[in-house]
Design a protein around this motif. Sequence first.
Motif, short mmCIF file in Angstrom:
data_model
loop_
_atom_site.label_atom_id
_atom_site.label_comp_id
_atom_site.label_asym_id
_atom_site.label_seq_id
_atom_site.Cartn_x
_atom_site.Cartn_y
_atom_site.Cartn_z
N ARG A 128 0.83 -1.20 0.00
CA ARG A 128 0.00 0.00 0.00
C ARG A 128 0.86 1.25 0.00
N GLU A 129 1.93 1.28 0.78
CA GLU A 129 2.84 2.44 0.81
C GLU A 129 3.49 2.66 -0.55
N GLY A 130 3.87 1.57 -1.22
CA GLY A 130 4.45 1.69 -2.55
C GLY A 130 3.46 2.26 -3.55
N PHE A 131 2.21 1.81 -3.48
CA PHE A 131 1.20 2.34 -4.38
C PHE A 131 0.91 3.81 -4.11
N TYR A 132 0.90 4.22 -2.85
CA TYR A 132 0.68 5.63 -2.53
C TYR A 132 1.83 6.50 -3.01
N GLN A 133 3.05 5.99 -2.94
CA GLN A 133 4.19 6.76 -3.46
C GLN A 133 4.08 6.92 -4.97
N CYS A 134 3.67 5.87 -5.67
CA CYS A 134 3.49 5.95 -7.12
C CYS A 134 2.38 6.94 -7.47
N ARG A 135 1.30 6.90 -6.71
CA ARG A 135 0.18 7.81 -6.95
C ARG A 135 0.60 9.26 -6.73
N ARG A 136 1.33 9.51 -5.67
CA ARG A 136 1.80 10.86 -5.37
C ARG A 136 2.73 11.36 -6.48
N PHE A 137 3.61 10.48 -6.97
CA PHE A 137 4.53 10.83 -8.05
C PHE A 137 3.76 11.18 -9.32
N GLU A 138 2.76 10.38 -9.68
CA GLU A 138 1.97 10.64 -10.89
C GLU A 138 1.17 11.93 -10.76
N ALA A 139 0.60 12.20 -9.60
CA ALA A 139 -0.16 13.44 -9.42
C ALA A 139 0.74 14.66 -9.52
N THR A 140 1.93 14.57 -8.98
CA THR A 140 2.88 15.69 -9.08
C THR A 140 3.26 15.95 -10.53
N ASN A 141 3.55 14.89 -11.27
CA ASN A 141 3.91 15.06 -12.68
C ASN A 141 2.75 15.58 -13.50
N LEU A 142 1.52 15.17 -13.17
CA LEU A 142 0.35 15.66 -13.89
C LEU A 142 0.19 17.17 -13.71
N TRP A 143 0.37 17.67 -12.49
CA TRP A 143 0.25 19.10 -12.26
C TRP A 143 1.36 19.88 -12.95
N ARG A 144 2.56 19.34 -12.94
CA ARG A 144 3.67 20.03 -13.63
C ARG A 144 3.41 20.11 -15.13
#
Length: 82
Positions: free
Chosen positions: A15-31
């Motif tokens: 679950r922690e790994g999936f949340y890190q991936c989700r956070r990374f994707e959301a950050t890249n989407l906003w950029r």
Amino acid sequence: MPNENNNEISLKELREGFYQCRRFEATNLWRRSFLLSIFLVFCFAVYGALASEILTAGPGAANFLALNEAACAVALLGTSFA
């Protein structure tokens, strides 16, 4: 002996790994959306400047066709990236 096999991953680690991936994707989407919006504003500004030149030059000017083609190219470029 709950974990006899060392290859098993706990649900918490997964679950922690999936949340890190989700956070990374959301950050890249906003950029990416921020950079795209800057590019689209630039395209609108260039198109407005070219349209202003077309309106002041009139259809009888020598560079009317070149200005019109450049404005169409900028509009198509902005539309394709939108």
